[in-house]
Design an enzyme around this catalytic site. Sequence first.
Site, PDB file in Angstrom:
ATOM      1  N   ARG A 133     -16.477   4.435 -21.147  1.00  0.00           N
ATOM      2  CA  ARG A 133     -17.237   3.459 -20.344  1.00  0.00           C
ATOM      3  C   ARG A 133     -18.539   3.061 -21.044  1.00  0.00           C
ATOM      4  O   ARG A 133     -19.584   2.950 -20.398  1.00  0.00           O
ATOM      5  CB  ARG A 133     -17.546   4.009 -18.957  1.00  0.00           C
ATOM      6  CG  ARG A 133     -16.326   4.353 -18.137  1.00  0.00           C
ATOM      7  CD  ARG A 133     -15.585   3.093 -17.688  1.00  0.00           C
ATOM      8  NE  ARG A 133     -14.646   3.386 -16.635  1.00  0.00           N
ATOM      9  CZ  ARG A 133     -14.852   3.075 -15.357  1.00  0.00           C
ATOM     10  NH1 ARG A 133     -15.916   2.429 -14.990  1.00  0.00           N
ATOM     11  NH2 ARG A 133     -13.946   3.371 -14.473  1.00  0.00           N
ATOM     12  N   ARG A 142     -22.323 -10.138 -14.701  1.00  0.00           N
ATOM     13  CA  ARG A 142     -21.665  -9.908 -13.412  1.00  0.00           C
ATOM     14  C   ARG A 142     -22.258 -10.724 -12.269  1.00  0.00           C
ATOM     15  O   ARG A 142     -21.645 -10.882 -11.228  1.00  0.00           O
ATOM     16  CB  ARG A 142     -21.678  -8.411 -13.072  1.00  0.00           C
ATOM     17  CG  ARG A 142     -20.598  -7.622 -13.758  1.00  0.00           C
ATOM     18  CD  ARG A 142     -19.221  -7.843 -13.138  1.00  0.00           C
ATOM     19  NE  ARG A 142     -19.005  -6.994 -11.974  1.00  0.00           N
ATOM     20  CZ  ARG A 142     -18.832  -7.449 -10.749  1.00  0.00           C
ATOM     21  NH1 ARG A 142     -18.879  -8.739 -10.502  1.00  0.00           N
ATOM     22  NH2 ARG A 142     -18.621  -6.620  -9.758  1.00  0.00           N
ATOM     23  N   ARG A 175     -21.923  -0.903 -16.065  1.00  0.00           N
ATOM     24  CA  ARG A 175     -23.086  -1.314 -15.287  1.00  0.00           C
ATOM     25  C   ARG A 175     -24.426  -0.846 -15.832  1.00  0.00           C
ATOM     26  O   ARG A 175     -25.463  -1.392 -15.475  1.00  0.00           O
ATOM     27  CB  ARG A 175     -22.933  -0.810 -13.850  1.00  0.00           C
ATOM     28  CG  ARG A 175     -21.973  -1.654 -13.060  1.00  0.00           C
ATOM     29  CD  ARG A 175     -21.864  -1.201 -11.640  1.00  0.00           C
ATOM     30  NE  ARG A 175     -21.101  -2.186 -10.884  1.00  0.00           N
ATOM     31  CZ  ARG A 175     -21.660  -3.250 -10.307  1.00  0.00           C
ATOM     32  NH1 ARG A 175     -22.957  -3.438 -10.344  1.00  0.00           N
ATOM     33  NH2 ARG A 175     -20.897  -4.109  -9.670  1.00  0.00           N
TER      34      ARG A 175
HETATM   35  O1  1CP Z   1     -13.434   6.607 -15.407  1.00  0.00           O
HETATM   36  C1  1CP Z   1     -12.331   6.972 -15.836  1.00  0.00           C
HETATM   37  O2  1CP Z   1     -11.693   7.938 -15.412  1.00  0.00           O
HETATM   38  C2  1CP Z   1     -11.746   6.173 -16.949  1.00  0.00           C
HETATM   39  C3  1CP Z   1     -10.435   5.555 -16.616  1.00  0.00           C
HETATM   40  C4  1CP Z   1     -10.638   4.406 -15.675  1.00  0.00           C
HETATM   41  C5  1CP Z   1     -10.501   4.407 -14.284  1.00  0.00           C
HETATM   42  C6  1CP Z   1     -10.187   5.592 -13.396  1.00  0.00           C
HETATM   43  C7  1CP Z   1     -10.952   3.089 -16.092  1.00  0.00           C
HETATM   44  C8  1CP Z   1     -11.132   2.729 -17.512  1.00  0.00           C
HETATM   45  N1  1CP Z   1     -10.942   2.307 -14.966  1.00  0.00           N
HETATM   46  C9  1CP Z   1     -10.696   3.082 -13.839  1.00  0.00           C
HETATM   47  C10 1CP Z   1     -10.590   2.593 -12.437  1.00  0.00           C
HETATM   48  C11 1CP Z   1     -11.805   1.870 -12.052  1.00  0.00           C
HETATM   49  N2  1CP Z   1     -12.092   0.600 -12.459  1.00  0.00           N
HETATM   50  C12 1CP Z   1     -12.879   2.323 -11.273  1.00  0.00           C
HETATM   51  C13 1CP Z   1     -13.026   3.738 -10.729  1.00  0.00           C
HETATM   52  C14 1CP Z   1     -12.804   3.831  -9.316  1.00  0.00           C
HETATM   53  C15 1CP Z   1     -12.626   5.256  -8.909  1.00  0.00           C
HETATM   54  O3  1CP Z   1     -13.563   6.069  -8.985  1.00  0.00           O
HETATM   55  O4  1CP Z   1     -11.507   5.548  -8.534  1.00  0.00           O
HETATM   56  C16 1CP Z   1     -13.798   1.272 -11.135  1.00  0.00           C
HETATM   57  C17 1CP Z   1     -15.037   1.237 -10.322  1.00  0.00           C
HETATM   58  C18 1CP Z   1     -13.286   0.190 -11.930  1.00  0.00           C
HETATM   59  C19 1CP Z   1     -13.943  -1.103 -12.209  1.00  0.00           C
HETATM   60  C20 1CP Z   1     -14.506  -1.208 -13.575  1.00  0.00           C
HETATM   61  N3  1CP Z   1     -13.792  -1.048 -14.745  1.00  0.00           N
HETATM   62  C21 1CP Z   1     -15.839  -1.540 -13.931  1.00  0.00           C
HETATM   63  C22 1CP Z   1     -16.980  -1.817 -12.956  1.00  0.00           C
HETATM   64  C23 1CP Z   1     -16.880  -3.224 -12.508  1.00  0.00           C
HETATM   65  C24 1CP Z   1     -18.136  -3.632 -11.825  1.00  0.00           C
HETATM   66  O5  1CP Z   1     -18.812  -4.490 -12.366  1.00  0.00           O
HETATM   67  O6  1CP Z   1     -18.428  -3.075 -10.760  1.00  0.00           O
HETATM   68  C25 1CP Z   1     -15.904  -1.584 -15.325  1.00  0.00           C
HETATM   69  C26 1CP Z   1     -17.100  -1.947 -16.160  1.00  0.00           C
HETATM   70  C27 1CP Z   1     -14.604  -1.257 -15.829  1.00  0.00           C
HETATM   71  C28 1CP Z   1     -14.216  -1.252 -17.248  1.00  0.00           C
HETATM   72  C29 1CP Z   1     -13.400  -0.144 -17.750  1.00  0.00           C
HETATM   73  N4  1CP Z   1     -12.653   0.729 -17.010  1.00  0.00           N
HETATM   74  C30 1CP Z   1     -12.043   1.633 -17.854  1.00  0.00           C
HETATM   75  C31 1CP Z   1     -12.386   1.295 -19.169  1.00  0.00           C
HETATM   76  C32 1CP Z   1     -11.935   2.055 -20.407  1.00  0.00           C
HETATM   77  C33 1CP Z   1     -13.201   0.161 -19.120  1.00  0.00           C
HETATM   78  C34 1CP Z   1     -13.697  -0.652 -20.300  1.00  0.00           C
HETATM   79  C35 1CP Z   1     -15.147  -0.501 -20.552  1.00  0.00           C
HETATM   80  C36 1CP Z   1     -15.553   0.690 -21.345  1.00  0.00           C
HETATM   81  O7  1CP Z   1     -14.902   1.716 -21.339  1.00  0.00           O
HETATM   82  O8  1CP Z   1     -16.563   0.601 -21.997  1.00  0.00           O
END
Ligand code: 1CP
Length: 344
Positions: A24, A37, A28
Site C-alpha cells: 500500500r 480522490r 491515503r
Molecule cells: O491490505 C491488504 O491486505 C492488501 C490486500 C488488499 C485488500 C485486502 C488490497 C490491495 N485491497 C484490499 C481490499 C480493500 N480495498 C480495502 C480493505 C478493506 C478491508 O479492510 O477489508 C480497501 C479499503 C480498499 C480500497 C483501496 N484499495 C484503497 C482506498 C481507496 C480510498 O481512496 O479510500 C486503495 C488506495 C487501494 C489500492 C490497493 N489495494 C491493494 C493494493 C495492492 C493497492 C494498490 C496500491 C498500493 O499497494 O500501493
Amino acid sequence: MSSSRLLNACRREKTDKIPVWLMRQVGRYLPEYRELRRRMSFMEICKSPEISAELTILPVEKFGVDGAIIFSDILTPIEACGFDVRIEEGGGGVAVENLKTEKDIEKLRSYTPDSTSFVYESIRIVKKMLNGKVPVIGFAGAPFTLACYLVEGGTTRNMLSVKQLMYSNAGLWNRLMDSLTDVVLHHSREQVRAGADVIQLFDSWVGVLSPLDYRKYVMPYMKRLVREIKTAGCYVIHFATCSAGILKLMQEAGGDVIGIDWRIDIGHAWEVIGDKTGIQGNLDPAKLLADKRLIEEEARSILDKTGSRPGYIFNLGHGVLPNTPCENVKFLVEYVHSYEVDVA
Ligand code: 1CP
C-alpha cells in the site's frame, strides 16, 4: 532488469543493498492521492490507466523504493465479473455484493481479462515510464481472501460465513475456489504478459484458518495457482497475515518469497520456511507513526536478523496506514538502503 535488487532477492541472490518496497505504498497517506480522490472515485482512478500509472511510479520517485506495485485493487476482477463493489468513503472498509448461489459462480466463470484491460494498459505505461529503473509488481487477491469478500460481503472478524460454507457445502466451496483460482490465474498471467516482473498474491485473511483447514480447503488451489502463474515467467511473492501457524504450509503451497506480518519473529519465520525460499516483511506499519529513532531501532533489529541472507526483501507486515507521515516513509527507505550488507 536482471541487475534489479528486488529480482535478485526473488532468486535468492546477494544484493548490493537490501531491496525495500511497502505494501500500500500508494494510498491515503499520500497528499497527491488524497488530492486526486477529491475529483475522482477510487474505481474511476483504477480505470484510468494514465492516472493509475502516474500514481504507481510516485513512491519510486518520492522515496526511492525498489519496486512499483501497480495501482489497482484485489477486488478489481470481482467488480469486472459483475459484483457490486463499494469502497466506503473516509478510509473505511469495502462492501461487496454477496455471492449466494451457484448462479453467482457462473459470473466468476464468465470472467475474461478483457474486462480488466485497464490494469494491463496501466502496466504497459508504467513499464515505459520506468524504463527498467525498478521492476513492476503486479498483484491479485488469493482465492480464499477473495472468497471472504464475496461470502461475507466485506471483512468480518472471524469469517464465520466463509467457514460455514466451507464446512457445510464442500461442493459449492470447491466450485467457488476453483472459479476464483481461474480468475486470479488469468488476471495474473495477463499482468505478466503486459510486463509485470513479479506477482504478489495477497492472502490477507487466510490466517483465520487452522493448519488442517488450510491444507484441506486452500492449499490445493494455491499449489495450482502458483505453479501455473510461474509458467508465465515471473516471480511470485505469497503474502498473508496472522500466518505463524501455517507458514510451512504456505511455503509448501508455493512462491519464491513468503510475505509475513509482524506477529512473528522474522528469524523464527525463516527457520520454519527454510533456505529454499525468500522472505519479505515484517515491520509493524504502526511503527511508522512513531519517531525516527524508534523506526531506525525497529528496522535495524529486523535487518540484523536477515540483512546479509540472500532472498530477503524489506517491507512492512501489512499496508501503510492512512495517517503515516511521508517523511517517515522516506526515512525508512533511506535507512534500509544505508544498512551495510556483507557482500562477500
Ligand atoms: O491490505 C491488504 O491486505 C492488501 C490486500 C488488499 C485488500 C485486502 C488490497 C490491495 N485491497 C484490499 C481490499 C480493500 N480495498 C480495502 C480493505 C478493506 C478491508 O479492510 O477489508 C480497501 C479499503 C480498499 C480500497 C483501496 N484499495 C484503497 C482506498 C481507496 C480510498 O481512496 O479510500 C486503495 C488506495 C487501494 C489500492 C490497493 N489495494 C491493494 C493494493 C495492492 C493497492 C494498490 C496500491 C498500493 O499497494 O500501493
